[in-house]
Design an enzyme around this catalytic site. Structure first.
Site, PDB file in Angstrom:
ATOM      1  N   CYS A 193      24.051  52.475  -9.947  1.00 33.51           N
ATOM      2  CA  CYS A 193      23.449  51.190 -10.276  1.00 33.51           C
ATOM      3  C   CYS A 193      24.354  50.466 -11.267  1.00 33.51           C
ATOM      4  O   CYS A 193      25.176  51.073 -11.926  1.00 33.51           O
ATOM      5  CB  CYS A 193      22.085  51.400 -10.900  1.00 33.51           C
ATOM      6  SG  CYS A 193      21.039  52.450  -9.901  1.00 33.51           S
ATOM      7  N   ARG A 199      28.010  47.970  -6.854  1.00 40.71           N
ATOM      8  CA  ARG A 199      27.594  49.329  -7.228  1.00 40.71           C
ATOM      9  C   ARG A 199      26.269  49.723  -6.593  1.00 40.71           C
ATOM     10  O   ARG A 199      25.914  50.889  -6.539  1.00 40.71           O
ATOM     11  CB  ARG A 199      27.465  49.437  -8.745  1.00 40.71           C
ATOM     12  CG  ARG A 199      28.779  49.325  -9.474  1.00 40.71           C
ATOM     13  CD  ARG A 199      28.548  49.466 -10.938  1.00 40.71           C
ATOM     14  NE  ARG A 199      28.232  50.837 -11.290  1.00 40.71           N
ATOM     15  CZ  ARG A 199      29.108  51.719 -11.740  1.00 40.71           C
ATOM     16  NH1 ARG A 199      30.351  51.350 -11.913  1.00 40.71           N
ATOM     17  NH2 ARG A 199      28.761  52.929 -12.034  1.00 40.71           N
ATOM     18  N   TRP A 251      20.525  50.969  -6.870  1.00 38.37           N
ATOM     19  CA  TRP A 251      20.744  51.763  -5.655  1.00 38.37           C
ATOM     20  C   TRP A 251      19.720  52.883  -5.766  1.00 38.37           C
ATOM     21  O   TRP A 251      19.841  53.767  -6.611  1.00 38.37           O
ATOM     22  CB  TRP A 251      22.165  52.315  -5.641  1.00 38.37           C
ATOM     23  CG  TRP A 251      22.530  53.017  -4.376  1.00 38.37           C
ATOM     24  CD1 TRP A 251      23.059  52.451  -3.247  1.00 38.37           C
ATOM     25  CD2 TRP A 251      22.411  54.419  -4.101  1.00 38.37           C
ATOM     26  NE1 TRP A 251      23.267  53.414  -2.301  1.00 38.37           N
ATOM     27  CE2 TRP A 251      22.873  54.627  -2.794  1.00 38.37           C
ATOM     28  CE3 TRP A 251      21.943  55.512  -4.827  1.00 38.37           C
ATOM     29  CZ2 TRP A 251      22.897  55.889  -2.197  1.00 38.37           C
ATOM     30  CZ3 TRP A 251      21.952  56.764  -4.233  1.00 38.37           C
ATOM     31  CH2 TRP A 251      22.437  56.936  -2.929  1.00 38.37           C
ATOM     32  N   ASN A 277      21.005  54.028 -15.167  1.00 39.81           N
ATOM     33  CA  ASN A 277      21.830  54.461 -14.041  1.00 39.81           C
ATOM     34  C   ASN A 277      21.931  55.976 -14.135  1.00 39.81           C
ATOM     35  O   ASN A 277      22.356  56.493 -15.160  1.00 39.81           O
ATOM     36  CB  ASN A 277      23.225  53.814 -14.176  1.00 39.81           C
ATOM     37  CG  ASN A 277      24.206  54.324 -13.153  1.00 39.81           C
ATOM     38  OD1 ASN A 277      23.822  54.848 -12.120  1.00 39.81           O
ATOM     39  ND2 ASN A 277      25.488  54.163 -13.447  1.00 39.81           N
ATOM     40  N   GLY A 278      21.495  56.686 -13.105  1.00 40.08           N
ATOM     41  CA  GLY A 278      21.555  58.146 -13.152  1.00 40.08           C
ATOM     42  C   GLY A 278      20.278  58.745 -12.589  1.00 40.08           C
ATOM     43  O   GLY A 278      19.477  58.062 -11.955  1.00 40.08           O
ATOM     44  N   GLU A 330      39.692  58.352   8.693  1.00 39.56           N
ATOM     45  CA  GLU A 330      39.457  57.174   7.864  1.00 39.56           C
ATOM     46  C   GLU A 330      39.062  55.969   8.737  1.00 39.56           C
ATOM     47  O   GLU A 330      38.180  55.194   8.376  1.00 39.56           O
ATOM     48  CB  GLU A 330      40.716  56.873   7.021  1.00 39.56           C
ATOM     49  CG  GLU A 330      40.684  55.617   6.178  1.00 39.56           C
ATOM     50  CD  GLU A 330      39.594  55.576   5.120  1.00 39.56           C
ATOM     51  OE1 GLU A 330      38.899  56.581   4.911  1.00 39.56           O
ATOM     52  OE2 GLU A 330      39.427  54.499   4.518  1.00 39.56           O
ATOM     53  N   LYS A 374      35.601  53.990   8.272  1.00 40.53           N
ATOM     54  CA  LYS A 374      35.548  52.533   8.040  1.00 40.53           C
ATOM     55  C   LYS A 374      34.597  51.880   9.040  1.00 40.53           C
ATOM     56  O   LYS A 374      33.769  51.050   8.672  1.00 40.53           O
ATOM     57  CB  LYS A 374      36.928  51.871   8.200  1.00 40.53           C
ATOM     58  CG  LYS A 374      37.941  52.051   7.110  1.00 40.53           C
ATOM     59  CD  LYS A 374      37.671  51.286   5.850  1.00 40.53           C
ATOM     60  CE  LYS A 374      36.811  52.067   4.915  1.00 40.53           C
ATOM     61  NZ  LYS A 374      37.462  52.981   3.985  1.00 40.53           N
ATOM     62  N   GLU A 379      30.892  52.857   8.325  1.00 37.90           N
ATOM     63  CA  GLU A 379      30.233  52.367   7.110  1.00 37.90           C
ATOM     64  C   GLU A 379      29.970  50.873   7.124  1.00 37.90           C
ATOM     65  O   GLU A 379      28.993  50.423   6.534  1.00 37.90           O
ATOM     66  CB  GLU A 379      30.943  52.829   5.830  1.00 37.90           C
ATOM     67  CG  GLU A 379      32.325  52.335   5.581  1.00 37.90           C
ATOM     68  CD  GLU A 379      32.887  52.858   4.246  1.00 37.90           C
ATOM     69  OE1 GLU A 379      34.107  52.844   4.112  1.00 37.90           O
ATOM     70  OE2 GLU A 379      32.122  53.260   3.359  1.00 37.90           O
ATOM     71  N   HIS A 406      38.128  70.840  22.887  1.00 36.56           N
ATOM     72  CA  HIS A 406      37.251  71.957  22.524  1.00 36.56           C
ATOM     73  C   HIS A 406      35.833  71.490  22.227  1.00 36.56           C
ATOM     74  O   HIS A 406      35.114  72.154  21.485  1.00 36.56           O
ATOM     75  CB  HIS A 406      37.847  72.723  21.343  1.00 36.56           C
ATOM     76  CG  HIS A 406      39.219  73.227  21.644  1.00 36.56           C
ATOM     77  ND1 HIS A 406      39.442  74.349  22.407  1.00 36.56           N
ATOM     78  CD2 HIS A 406      40.443  72.730  21.350  1.00 36.56           C
ATOM     79  CE1 HIS A 406      40.745  74.538  22.547  1.00 36.56           C
ATOM     80  NE2 HIS A 406      41.374  73.560  21.918  1.00 36.56           N
ATOM     81  N   LYS A 438      29.451  51.271  -4.067  1.00 35.93           N
ATOM     82  CA  LYS A 438      30.892  51.445  -4.266  1.00 35.93           C
ATOM     83  C   LYS A 438      31.223  52.735  -5.010  1.00 35.93           C
ATOM     84  O   LYS A 438      32.158  53.433  -4.687  1.00 35.93           O
ATOM     85  CB  LYS A 438      31.417  50.228  -5.037  1.00 35.93           C
ATOM     86  CG  LYS A 438      32.908  50.248  -5.316  1.00 35.93           C
ATOM     87  CD  LYS A 438      33.684  49.908  -4.076  1.00 35.93           C
ATOM     88  CE  LYS A 438      35.182  49.984  -4.274  1.00 35.93           C
ATOM     89  NZ  LYS A 438      35.858  50.177  -2.980  1.00 35.93           N
TER      90      LYS A 438
HETATM   91  C1  AGP Z   1      35.154  54.260   0.952  1.00 34.36           C
HETATM   92  O1  AGP Z   1      35.226  53.298   1.960  1.00 34.36           O
HETATM   93  C2  AGP Z   1      33.871  54.786   0.709  1.00 34.36           C
HETATM   94  N1  AGP Z   1      32.942  53.755   0.496  1.00 34.36           N
HETATM   95  C3  AGP Z   1      33.658  56.052  -0.084  1.00 34.36           C
HETATM   96  O2  AGP Z   1      33.847  57.085   0.820  1.00 34.36           O
HETATM   97  C4  AGP Z   1      34.522  56.343  -1.336  1.00 34.36           C
HETATM   98  O3  AGP Z   1      35.850  56.515  -0.966  1.00 34.36           O
HETATM   99  C5  AGP Z   1      33.995  57.592  -2.057  1.00 34.36           C
HETATM  100  O4  AGP Z   1      32.689  57.354  -2.484  1.00 34.36           O
HETATM  101  C6  AGP Z   1      34.862  58.026  -3.211  1.00 34.36           C
HETATM  102  O5  AGP Z   1      34.932  57.044  -4.196  1.00 34.36           O
HETATM  103  P1  AGP Z   1      35.993  57.137  -5.377  1.00 34.36           P
HETATM  104  O6  AGP Z   1      37.353  57.015  -4.754  1.00 34.36           O
HETATM  105  O7  AGP Z   1      35.675  55.988  -6.273  1.00 34.36           O
HETATM  106  O8  AGP Z   1      35.810  58.455  -6.039  1.00 34.36           O
END
Ligand code: AGP
Length: 615
Positions: free
Chosen positions: A2, A27, A74, A100-101, A488, A492, A495, A511, A610
């Site tokens: 958050c 965030r 969040w 936050n937490g 990756e 992408k 997400e 496989h 994020k």
């Molecule tokens: C990236 O597109 C993601 N949203 C996510 O996987 C991110 O890379 C992951 O949460 C790690 O974050 P960080 O690099 O800030 O530790």
């Protein structure tokens, strides 16, 4: 996850708080809220939805005052509802808090408070926190000038879990209190004003002077002073640090989305990641903050990488690069697994954690676990002063500039660039020749221009995206260092467009995943490596024989025959050490365009945040 902002000063708090909150929205963005103090009572607005809606609501509710706190959420405990959104106000109207937490023992505290007659309005752990402060506040000596701060301190002794909090008290119009354990919190020192925030980006438009709180610290911002103490009331002199961010770097400019802006910023981002980091003879790399000598590095006989998400994919590329160029065995672990897995590690292992934000809780915990066991640790991260950067024995800052889009792009390619430089540096400490080093540095120096060239595929990728935007499933295939790029690419796409996608080593497809292949499941093949070109062609044949549309990414000098693939995206030829960077760009652009064409919120995808600061 958050976002938190707090303000105390001479100016109207609401516009300052809300401007900060907008910058923190990446965030978390389920719901948001603000509370300020006016004539010893709280003015509050909160709602489900985005900060833009909160701005309208707060103006309608006429939220005013020169002391306030706000939050973008969040959800962890409790659904996305107005009641569960922050700030919370205590049962007696004395305390307002944002958090936050995660509070792990909130149920037992809630039970206790209920037994004293407290009624709860929400399902959150945060409201429990808030009411416990009010409970202690009522018990403190009314005449004590530190009554409010002491009640927070007393509460923290009973709280198990993680938190970054900002708290205000109805009786204390001149005081803003914050505390942290496991969730970041910083103090901003402005002109006649003090701020609290979970992230530098929230306060950068007001000040570049900040104080980072350590775990177990409380801060009282009162009468223009920053009073920093520990749980057991030990004072610490605030260490004021200067942030060198440029506010424009975190503005959208003419771009429709941060993600697209950040994709196009990659030439500059990698230039900044490499700046000043080549040896004088231009045959190797150099890093200022490793805190480990070349002699000590030569003793290292294993590297363990730990990270999450996209950063974990970067580590997998790092494994290929370091094993290839430095001949050091590398292992890659999910940070969330490593922290609870008692993995036997050789004593000469170097543990390297990667994190864009430097605040990911699992990566931080993996780092702490490695340190506790006595291993040397390094951190590669993009946030100067972040918790991970401060905890590691040494590190390499990415200097990629602020990344706002939730889907990581420029931070990923900047990590790949740094890992490539690290492979070069470690290689040159071992068996990589001077001549190979010269060629390697030459390749890295060409990288920003090559990224610029690669970005010219944007229109071609848009056309491919238009053709495939309605797909429901998609496979990404690659071999060797293109396998993590396939992973990756799939991440992408998942997400931000919510299309089901999988990344696989191309030959491994036989496989199992080959069962998924059909004409409704396009397959994206990273066919970029000349040395295994024939093998990749065979893998493509296997897919083609089963009717799936094939989108290939190939290098200029090794294109695939038109009758073999349905669509082809061509990237420039380059040295193998930088190929993962160039091959990432079509992955980023494809997912961006598909998500955008599907009408998805590219920068704020559903359910994501994020920076993942809860377990
Ligand atoms: C990236 O597109 C993601 N949203 C996510 O996987 C991110 O890379 C992951 O949460 C790690 O974050 P960080 O690099 O800030 O530790």
């Amino acid at each position: 996850m958050c976002g938190i902002v707090g303000y105390i000063g001479n100016r109207e708090a609401t516009p300052i708080l809300l401007e900060g909150l907008k910058r923190l929205e990446y965030r978390g963005y389920d719901s948001s809220g603000i509370s300020t103090l006016v004539d010893r009572s709280f003015k509050m607005s909160k709602q489900t939805g985005r900060v833009a809606d909160l701005v309208r609501l707060a103006s309608k509710d006429r939220v005013s005052g020169t002391l306030g706190i706000c939050h973008t959420r969040w959800a962890t405990h409790g659904g996305v509802t107005k009641e569960n959104s922050h700030p919370h106000i205590s049962f007696d109207g004395k305390i307002s808090l944002v958090h936050n937490g995660v509070i792990e023992n909130y149920l037992s505290i809630k039970k206790f408070l209920e037994s004293t007659g407290v009624e709860f309005q929400s399902e959150t752990d945060t409201e429990v926190f808030c009411n416990l402060i009010a409970y202690h506040y009522a018990k403190e000596d009314e005449s004590s000038p530190t009554r409010f701060l002491d009640s927070v301190r007393r509460t923290l002794k009973h709280i198990e879990g993680t938190y970054g909090i900002a708290v205000i008290c109805a009786d204390c119009p001149n005081e803003l209190v914050g505390a942290r354990k496991g969730s970041p919190l910083i103090v901003g020192i402005g002109e006649d004003e003090l701020l609290l925030a979970s992230d530098v980006s929230a306060i950068i438009s007001r000040t570049t002077n900040v104080v980072y709180l350590n775990d177990g610290e409380l801060v009282s911002l009162k009468d223009g002073k920053v009073n920093l103490t520990t749980w057991d009331d030990q004072e610490r002199t605030p260490d004021i640090q200067q942030i060198n961010w440029d506010i424009e770097e975190s503005e959208l400019g003419d771009y429709p989305h941060y993600m697209l802006k950040e994709i196009f910023e990659q030439p500059e981002a990698v230039t900044n990641s490499m700046r000043g980091r080549f040896s004088d003879d231009r045959s190797s790399a150099k890093f200022g903050g490793l805190n480990i000598s070349p002699q000590e590095l030569r003793q290292i006989d294993r590297i363990l990488f730990c990270a999450c998400g996209t950063a974990w994919h970067a580590c997998l590329v790092g494994e290929y690069l370091i094993e290839r160029y430095a001949r050091i065995p590398v292992e890659v672990e999910y940070a969330s697994e490593f922290r609870y897995r008692n993995a036997p590690l050789d004593k000469n292992t170097l543990v390297i954690v990667l994190s864009q934000s430097g605040e990911t809780i699992d990566t931080l915990a993996a780092l702490s676990e490695a340190k506790r066991k006595g291993f040397r640790t390094l951190a590669i991260n993009n946030s100067v002063g972040s918790t991970i950067a401060r905890e590691a024995d040494g590190g390499i800052y990415q200097h990629a500039g602020p990344e706002v889009g939730v889907a990581s792009t420029k931070a990923f390619t900047s990590q790949l660039t740094i890992l490539s430089m690290l492979a070069l540096y470690l290689g040159r400490l071992r068996d990589l020749s001077y001549q190979e080093g010269i060629e390697y540095v030459d390749a890295l120096e060409k990288l920003p221009n090559l990224i610029g060239e690669t970005l010219k595929i944007n229109d071609a990728v848009l056309k491919v995206a238009e053709k495939y935007k309605d797909m429901q499933d998609c496979l990404f295939l690659g071999r060797q260092d293109m396998f993590p790029i396939a992973l990756e690419g799939a991440l992408k796409l998942k997400e931000i467009s919510y299309i089901h996608a999988e990344g696989y080593p191309a030959a491994e497809m036989k496989h199992g995943p080959i069962a998924l292949i059909c004409k409704e499941c396009p397959v994206i093949v990273l066919a970029t490596q000349p040395d295994i070109h024939g093998k990749l062609v065979s893998n493509i044949q296997e897919v083609k024989a089963r009717g799936a549309p094939i989108i290939a990414v190939a290098c200029e000098s090794t294109p695939l025959p038109d009758d073999l693939v349905d669509d082809q995206i061509i990237i420039p030829d380059c040295h193998r050490s930088i190929l993962p960077v160039l091959a990432s760009i079509p992955m980023q652009l494809l997912s961006y365009h598909i998500a955008n064409l599907r009408g998805c919120d590219v920068d704020k995808p559903r359910n994501l945040a994020k920076s993942v600061t809860v377990e």
